[in-house]
Design a protein around this motif. Structure first.
Motif, mmCIF file in Angstrom:
data_model
loop_
_atom_site.group_PDB
_atom_site.id
_atom_site.type_symbol
_atom_site.label_atom_id
_atom_site.label_comp_id
_atom_site.label_asym_id
_atom_site.label_seq_id
_atom_site.Cartn_x
_atom_site.Cartn_y
_atom_site.Cartn_z
ATOM 1 N N GLU A 95 -14.618 4.962 50.222
ATOM 2 C CA GLU A 95 -16.391 4.791 49.415
ATOM 3 C C GLU A 95 -15.513 4.361 47.905
ATOM 4 O O GLU A 95 -14.675 5.082 47.448
ATOM 5 C CB GLU A 95 -17.279 5.757 49.322
ATOM 6 C CG GLU A 95 -17.995 5.717 48.450
ATOM 7 C CD GLU A 95 -19.426 7.205 48.761
ATOM 8 O OE1 GLU A 95 -20.022 7.223 49.603
ATOM 9 O OE2 GLU A 95 -18.592 8.192 48.289
ATOM 10 N N ASN A 96 -16.581 3.178 46.953
ATOM 11 C CA ASN A 96 -15.927 3.696 45.491
ATOM 12 C C ASN A 96 -16.722 4.189 44.621
ATOM 13 O O ASN A 96 -17.205 2.056 44.205
ATOM 14 C CB ASN A 96 -15.125 2.810 46.075
ATOM 15 C CG ASN A 96 -14.024 3.017 43.928
ATOM 16 O OD1 ASN A 96 -14.489 2.765 43.445
ATOM 17 N ND2 ASN A 96 -12.762 2.807 44.568
ATOM 18 N N ASN A 97 -18.022 4.487 44.520
ATOM 19 C CA ASN A 97 -19.043 4.242 43.774
ATOM 20 C C ASN A 97 -18.708 4.653 41.943
ATOM 21 O O ASN A 97 -19.442 3.489 41.939
ATOM 22 C CB ASN A 97 -19.506 5.917 43.093
ATOM 23 C CG ASN A 97 -20.324 5.400 44.813
ATOM 24 O OD1 ASN A 97 -21.241 5.049 45.772
ATOM 25 N ND2 ASN A 97 -20.627 7.230 45.933
ATOM 26 N N TYR A 157 -16.340 2.093 41.166
ATOM 27 C CA TYR A 157 -16.399 0.815 40.782
ATOM 28 C C TYR A 157 -18.234 -0.085 41.278
ATOM 29 O O TYR A 157 -17.980 -0.902 39.696
ATOM 30 C CB TYR A 157 -15.243 0.242 42.309
ATOM 31 C CG TYR A 157 -14.905 -1.035 41.677
ATOM 32 C CD1 TYR A 157 -14.548 -2.229 40.907
ATOM 33 C CD2 TYR A 157 -16.073 -1.680 43.216
ATOM 34 C CE1 TYR A 157 -14.528 -3.767 40.565
ATOM 35 C CE2 TYR A 157 -16.031 -3.858 42.795
ATOM 36 C CZ TYR A 157 -14.882 -4.024 42.155
ATOM 37 O OH TYR A 157 -15.008 -5.291 41.692
ATOM 38 N N PHE A 158 -18.409 0.672 41.743
ATOM 39 C CA PHE A 158 -19.828 -0.126 42.226
ATOM 40 C C PHE A 158 -20.695 0.545 41.076
ATOM 41 O O PHE A 158 -21.345 -0.681 40.803
ATOM 42 C CB PHE A 158 -20.504 -0.451 43.210
ATOM 43 C CG PHE A 158 -19.273 -0.908 44.333
ATOM 44 C CD1 PHE A 158 -19.380 -2.128 44.489
ATOM 45 C CD2 PHE A 158 -18.081 -0.122 45.717
ATOM 46 C CE1 PHE A 158 -18.707 -2.738 45.660
ATOM 47 C CE2 PHE A 158 -18.132 -1.168 46.028
ATOM 48 C CZ PHE A 158 -17.901 -2.475 46.117
ATOM 49 N N ASP A 159 -21.177 1.204 40.856
ATOM 50 C CA ASP A 159 -21.793 1.940 39.593
ATOM 51 C C ASP A 159 -21.697 1.146 37.696
ATOM 52 O O ASP A 159 -22.164 1.478 37.848
ATOM 53 C CB ASP A 159 -21.755 3.491 39.663
ATOM 54 C CG ASP A 159 -22.687 4.023 41.318
ATOM 55 O OD1 ASP A 159 -22.932 2.974 41.906
ATOM 56 O OD2 ASP A 159 -21.678 5.343 41.052
ATOM 57 N N ARG A 219 -15.023 -6.222 49.436
ATOM 58 C CA ARG A 219 -16.055 -5.485 49.573
ATOM 59 C C ARG A 219 -16.627 -4.861 50.880
ATOM 60 O O ARG A 219 -16.718 -6.576 51.600
ATOM 61 C CB ARG A 219 -17.654 -5.774 48.613
ATOM 62 C CG ARG A 219 -18.594 -4.944 49.104
ATOM 63 C CD ARG A 219 -19.581 -5.742 48.209
ATOM 64 N NE ARG A 219 -20.893 -4.314 47.686
ATOM 65 C CZ ARG A 219 -22.021 -4.621 46.546
ATOM 66 N NH1 ARG A 219 -21.517 -5.693 45.913
ATOM 67 N NH2 ARG A 219 -22.100 -3.640 46.705
ATOM 68 N N THR A 241 -21.320 0.608 49.356
ATOM 69 C CA THR A 241 -19.862 0.570 48.409
ATOM 70 C C THR A 241 -18.829 1.720 48.359
ATOM 71 O O THR A 241 -18.068 2.108 48.337
ATOM 72 C CB THR A 241 -20.690 2.025 47.326
ATOM 73 O OG1 THR A 241 -20.721 3.287 49.139
ATOM 74 C CG2 THR A 241 -22.724 2.082 47.045
ATOM 75 N N ASP A 242 -18.229 0.405 49.564
ATOM 76 C CA ASP A 242 -17.450 0.551 50.200
ATOM 77 C C ASP A 242 -16.180 -0.191 49.913
ATOM 78 O O ASP A 242 -16.454 -1.500 50.060
ATOM 79 C CB ASP A 242 -17.211 0.802 50.926
ATOM 80 C CG ASP A 242 -18.132 2.794 52.339
ATOM 81 O OD1 ASP A 242 -18.233 2.725 51.211
ATOM 82 O OD2 ASP A 242 -17.601 2.854 53.100
#
Length: 180
Positions: A133-135, A137-139, A160, A166-167
């Motif tokens: 998960e990498n919030n 980066y995505f946020d 992605r 979000t992973d």
């Protein structure tokens, strides 16, 4: 909770460790998770707990943390490298000798970089698929690339996940090791 689920499902290749993963061994005094009623302990953080609850209404913070607890819990943070690549440390934790790691799943509420750095030796040795998960980066609309930079330094490329928005799924860039 993890230990109970492992036992209930009869899993014989899973060894729960009561510790958090990070880039270095340390002990932290943390708020305990909310277990007095049904809540979502999966959203509890090890790092930056105050940032997570500052400014939130009490009822939201109370869903994550036991704000009525009289004292903090002491949580040991360890490196995955120490657990899996150091035979003496593995024995202390009751872990068997590991001959292969096919997948590392990281869902650690903003500690992805620290966990990847603490697992660099395992990643280099076994070249597993890393699903994280990498919030951050995505946020940030792709501006926070700290996790991607760590993975690139380990010769990994990430993409992605189609099924988890979000992973990221990361594999060795040269095609070595475990692949999807």
């Amino acid at each position: 909770l993890v230990t109970a689920n492992v036992a209930l499902n009869g899993l014989q290749n899973v060894w729960p460790v009561q510790a958090a993963l990070g880039r270095a061994t340390e002990y932290l005094a943390l708020r305990p998770p909310q277990l007095r009623f049904f809540s979502s302990p999966g959203g509890v953080r090890v790092a930056k707990q105050d940032e997570q609850i500052d400014g939130k209404p009490n009822h939201e913070a109370f869903q994550l943390y036991d704000l009525l607890a009289q004292k903090a819990e002491t949580v040991r943070v360890v490196r995955l490298d120490d657990l899996l690549l150091n035979a003496e440390e593995a024995r202390r934790w009751g872990l068997p000798e590991i001959s292969d790691v096919r997948l590392i799943k990281i869902d650690v509420e903003d500690m992805e970089v620290a966990v990847a750095e603490g697992a660099a030796g395992v990643i280099r040795a076994f070249k597993p698929i890393v699903w994280s998960e990498n919030n951050a980066y995505f946020d940030s609309n792709g501006k926070d690339t700290a996790f991607l930079q760590v993975m690139a330094s380990l010769e990994y490329q990430c993409a992605r996940s189609e099924t988890a928005p979000t992973d990221l799924i990361c594999t060795h860039a040269g095609g070595q090791g475990h692949q999807l």
